[in-house]
Design a protein around this motif. Sequence first.
Motif, PDB file in Angstrom:
ATOM      1  N   CYS A  20      62.015  63.065  47.933  1.00  0.00           N
ATOM      2  CA  CYS A  20      61.513  61.743  47.565  1.00  0.00           C
ATOM      3  C   CYS A  20      62.553  60.710  47.985  1.00  0.00           C
ATOM      4  CB  CYS A  20      61.252  61.656  46.058  1.00  0.00           C
ATOM      5  SG  CYS A  20      60.567  60.068  45.531  1.00  0.00           S
ATOM      6  N   LEU A  21      62.205  59.885  48.969  1.00  0.00           N
ATOM      7  CA  LEU A  21      63.141  58.919  49.526  1.00  0.00           C
ATOM      8  C   LEU A  21      63.218  57.639  48.696  1.00  0.00           C
ATOM      9  CD1 LEU A  21      62.042  59.302  53.260  1.00  0.00           C
ATOM     10  CD2 LEU A  21      63.954  60.439  52.096  1.00  0.00           C
ATOM     11  N   GLN A  22      62.078  57.207  48.174  1.00  0.00           N
ATOM     12  CA  GLN A  22      62.028  55.982  47.387  1.00  0.00           C
ATOM     13  C   GLN A  22      60.924  56.118  46.348  1.00  0.00           C
ATOM     14  OE1 GLN A  22      62.700  52.135  49.766  1.00  0.00           O
ATOM     15  NE2 GLN A  22      61.741  53.463  51.284  1.00  0.00           N
ATOM     16  N   LYS A  23      61.079  55.388  45.255  1.00  0.00           N
ATOM     17  CA  LYS A  23      60.084  55.397  44.190  1.00  0.00           C
ATOM     18  C   LYS A  23      59.991  54.007  43.595  1.00  0.00           C
ATOM     19  CE  LYS A  23      58.695  58.187  40.182  1.00  0.00           C
ATOM     20  NZ  LYS A  23      59.049  59.378  39.353  1.00  0.00           N
ATOM     21  N   ALA A  24      58.784  53.517  43.390  1.00  0.00           N
ATOM     22  CA  ALA A  24      58.586  52.180  42.829  1.00  0.00           C
ATOM     23  C   ALA A  24      57.537  52.257  41.723  1.00  0.00           C
ATOM     24  CB  ALA A  24      58.132  51.206  43.912  1.00  0.00           C
ATOM     25  N   THR A  25      57.803  51.548  40.635  1.00  0.00           N
ATOM     26  CA  THR A  25      56.905  51.549  39.485  1.00  0.00           C
ATOM     27  C   THR A  25      56.526  50.119  39.131  1.00  0.00           C
ATOM     28  OG1 THR A  25      57.964  53.543  38.599  1.00  0.00           O
ATOM     29  CG2 THR A  25      56.617  52.254  37.086  1.00  0.00           C
ATOM     30  N   ILE A  26      55.224  49.903  38.935  1.00  0.00           N
ATOM     31  CA  ILE A  26      54.720  48.613  38.459  1.00  0.00           C
ATOM     32  C   ILE A  26      53.812  48.885  37.269  1.00  0.00           C
ATOM     33  CG2 ILE A  26      53.269  46.611  38.984  1.00  0.00           C
ATOM     34  CD1 ILE A  26      54.142  46.778  41.848  1.00  0.00           C
ATOM     35  N   SER A  27      54.041  48.203  36.159  1.00  0.00           N
ATOM     36  CA  SER A  27      53.257  48.410  34.953  1.00  0.00           C
ATOM     37  C   SER A  27      51.767  48.210  35.227  1.00  0.00           C
ATOM     38  CB  SER A  27      53.715  47.433  33.865  1.00  0.00           C
ATOM     39  OG  SER A  27      52.916  47.557  32.710  1.00  0.00           O
ATOM     40  N   ARG A  28      50.956  49.136  34.750  1.00  0.00           N
ATOM     41  CA  ARG A  28      49.489  49.123  34.832  1.00  0.00           C
ATOM     42  C   ARG A  28      48.950  49.263  36.253  1.00  0.00           C
ATOM     43  NH1 ARG A  28      47.483  44.148  31.179  1.00  0.00           N
ATOM     44  NH2 ARG A  28      48.975  43.046  32.490  1.00  0.00           N
ATOM     45  N   ASN A  29      49.818  49.627  37.200  1.00  0.00           N
ATOM     46  CA  ASN A  29      49.357  49.829  38.571  1.00  0.00           C
ATOM     47  C   ASN A  29      48.848  51.265  38.732  1.00  0.00           C
ATOM     48  OD1 ASN A  29      48.877  49.382  41.326  1.00  0.00           O
ATOM     49  ND2 ASN A  29      50.918  50.137  41.868  1.00  0.00           N
ATOM     50  N   LEU A  30      47.665  51.529  38.187  1.00  0.00           N
ATOM     51  CA  LEU A  30      47.051  52.850  38.303  1.00  0.00           C
ATOM     52  C   LEU A  30      46.406  52.945  39.683  1.00  0.00           C
ATOM     53  CD1 LEU A  30      47.159  52.187  35.139  1.00  0.00           C
ATOM     54  CD2 LEU A  30      45.468  53.993  34.923  1.00  0.00           C
ATOM     55  N   VAL A  31      47.074  53.627  40.585  1.00  0.00           N
ATOM     56  CA  VAL A  31      46.695  53.651  41.996  1.00  0.00           C
ATOM     57  C   VAL A  31      45.348  54.358  42.169  1.00  0.00           C
ATOM     58  CG1 VAL A  31      47.360  54.461  44.288  1.00  0.00           C
ATOM     59  CG2 VAL A  31      49.112  53.655  42.677  1.00  0.00           C
ATOM     60  N   THR A  32      44.468  53.765  42.990  1.00  0.00           N
ATOM     61  CA  THR A  32      43.192  54.404  43.324  1.00  0.00           C
ATOM     62  C   THR A  32      43.127  54.830  44.782  1.00  0.00           C
ATOM     63  OG1 THR A  32      42.183  52.235  43.724  1.00  0.00           O
ATOM     64  CG2 THR A  32      41.899  53.206  41.520  1.00  0.00           C
ATOM     65  N   HIS A  33      43.814  54.119  45.689  1.00  0.00           N
ATOM     66  CA  HIS A  33      43.792  54.517  47.101  1.00  0.00           C
ATOM     67  C   HIS A  33      44.952  53.862  47.835  1.00  0.00           C
ATOM     68  CE1 HIS A  33      41.860  56.460  50.467  1.00  0.00           C
ATOM     69  NE2 HIS A  33      41.966  55.371  51.190  1.00  0.00           N
ATOM     70  N   LEU A  34      45.370  54.517  48.929  1.00  0.00           N
ATOM     71  CA  LEU A  34      46.425  54.025  49.807  1.00  0.00           C
ATOM     72  C   LEU A  34      46.006  54.218  51.258  1.00  0.00           C
ATOM     73  CD1 LEU A  34      49.635  55.571  48.192  1.00  0.00           C
ATOM     74  CD2 LEU A  34      49.382  53.144  48.719  1.00  0.00           C
ATOM     75  N   CYS A  35      46.340  53.278  52.125  1.00  0.00           N
ATOM     76  CA  CYS A  35      46.163  53.493  53.564  1.00  0.00           C
ATOM     77  C   CYS A  35      47.198  52.673  54.325  1.00  0.00           C
ATOM     78  CB  CYS A  35      44.749  53.149  54.022  1.00  0.00           C
ATOM     79  SG  CYS A  35      44.227  51.450  53.743  1.00  0.00           S
TER      80      CYS A  35
END
Length: 304
Positions: free
Chosen positions: A117-132
């Motif tokens: 794991c090179l990097q990790k970022a957290t944002i409150s209530r950011n429940l991810v649904t999709h990435l592209c």
Amino acid sequence: MESGSCRPQASSPTLPQPLIMVVAYNWRCGDIMKQFKGHEREITKVACVFGTNQLFSASRDKTAILWELNGNLQPIQQFLGHDMVVTGLAVSPDSSQICTGSRDNTLCMWDIKTGECLQKATISRNLVTHLCWIPGEPLMLQTSEDKSIRIWDSRRLQVAHKFPVKQHIQTYCDVSPDGYNCVSCSSGFGGEGCEATLWDLRQTRGKICEYKGHFQTVTSCVFLPNGLSVIPAIATSSYDSKVKIWNQDTGACLFTLPLDGSGPLASLAICDTSSLLCASFNSGIHLLRINNSKGLQMQEVATF
């Protein structure tokens, strides 16, 4: 009942465990090419880069896995680090990194070769649904249950831009092949919400057009490449069991294909210049064919 006696305990029936696997099909004929087993819970996303031997999957078991289509059936690499189900998965254009997103409000950037794991970022209530990934850029597009669409800079894993918040959960996103526009889609019911939205990635990054006509949650939205439609067009799938094609510029619905008996539709994927795939809850994968010879038409040609 006498002291010391006890009631007989009814034995619970042992339920069969569901088969959890990643299945690679030859979409032209529906034949199964390979079946990969390694996840412990349901699979939520799959991703690949065309022209490579690599296939990635994400799961409710909090992991992502790398497989090789032309290799053995064992996982090549596992990516461990999320605390909840992995719901987003995007592969960098050079196939050196993947980004995963989760309901634990985090994004993780991984080295594909090492699994680090090179990097990790957290944002409150950011429940991810999709990435592209955005073509030609070190940027990623992400949708969330907090009704937001974010652009991330993959080099520092920081938010580079956030679009105006929508009224409903954003379930999916796609980027046009030229990297100029993106589209997201919304949850909803009874026609409330249930739309897709076109956004500008270049200058204003504002809403350009909306596509309204579904009656339940829109689960997927994809740009149709040149050849699938004579005009710029977008396709959507929905829990209402319909696939729709829209005029990208005007928002007009050009064609609707009901897939009766399929149940809710889960996702869309482009195959070639005349075909796309649609995944359904009840009847597997539907191969759809688009024909422009007598006006825009779409039909189901196979199910597997």
